[in-house]
Design an enzyme around this catalytic site. Sequence first.
Site, short mmCIF file in Angstrom:
data_model
loop_
_atom_site.label_atom_id
_atom_site.label_comp_id
_atom_site.label_asym_id
_atom_site.label_seq_id
_atom_site.Cartn_x
_atom_site.Cartn_y
_atom_site.Cartn_z
N HIS A 1 0.91 -5.51 -1.93
CA HIS A 1 2.27 -5.30 -1.42
C HIS A 1 3.16 -6.51 -1.74
O HIS A 1 4.31 -6.36 -2.15
CB HIS A 1 2.27 -5.10 0.11
N THR B 1 -2.90 -5.92 1.06
CA THR B 1 -1.71 -6.65 1.51
C THR B 1 -1.14 -7.52 0.39
O THR B 1 0.07 -7.62 0.22
CB THR B 1 -2.09 -7.55 2.72
#
Length: 350
Positions: A47, A44
């Site tokens: 990202h 995450t």
Amino acid sequence: MVCLMKAVFKEKPAPGAVLKEVDAPKPGPNDVLIKIDAASICGTDMHIWNWDEWAQNRIKPPMIFGHEAAGKIVELGSNAAAAGKLALGDFISVETHVYDGTCEQCKRGNAHICENMKIFGVDMNGIFAEYAVVPQQNAWVNDAALPPAIASIQEPFGNAVHTVFEGGAPSGDSALVLGCGPIGLFAVGILKAIGASPVFAVEPTPLRARIASQMGADRVFDPRTDDYVKEILTATNGKGVGAVLEMSGNGGALQNGFKALRPGGKMNILGVFPKDVSLDVSNGIVFKYARVHGINGRRIWDTWEKTRELLSERKVDVRPVLTHEFALSDFEKGFAAIKAGEAAKVILKP
Ligand SMILES: [Zn+2]
Ligand SMILES: [Zn+2]
């Protein structure tokens, strides 16, 4: 009293991040303030770092990101102190699904899919810093002897625990892990620790494939060159495996997983797919009497209890997965190592 601290800031809606000296946060009445001992970089965070489409739609800079951490409580908010469950000096990790405790899902015991869920380090400030504010309800008290780096990876490790155990532990049964990012690698170690055998893994990246073997996979297939469905069927007398754990988010892998699944077996899916996947539902699921579970987050706190047990006495030795450690100020090296495919899990130490 804590004043200034170093923090990794997502300052602008653009790739990258900057290290800044900022005021340390103050805990609200229901929060605790922790001094971070170790933080780890999650997919995450990649990202958010890369500022891809998902991040552009979800993240609101400026903010401190990062959510996988371990640290000691240095201050308690008034309600947190009054509740008496947490104390100064407690060594905690963070459950990242911040739930409201009042919605229908929370009341049904599914706080991990709370209707009003916020994600720590995504929808609120996180932990790539010297100090962080954590909602008291999301603080998990670790055994004091657990090394900080290992304590920091329990959030993704818990994803693996949840995926392995949902629908029944495949102890003594065969299993297949599709995709060996850190969570897939943890899953291999957990399967071996609970006596699953044989454990197959599928992973194209050489580094991750090698670590999958170190974590105990009996065979690791390269999906680019191996007809792994055929090989698994041959190795299981044509029957297939009792449990498939989908952790790749790759449509072809999911399709193959159903082909490699034994009738009556379970398919637990943690991977997130960028687009729709077509499936032979009749043969792959219905006639097979397959049990299919979607997995999200960790059961609070059931998954964490299992995690404590599995990490105690190194029943699962996660050290092969923790390939790199950097000072927080060298955070850019950590992100670069993951991006280059040279690292599995990277630990940052403030
Ligand atoms: Zn994570
Ligand atoms: Zn809720």
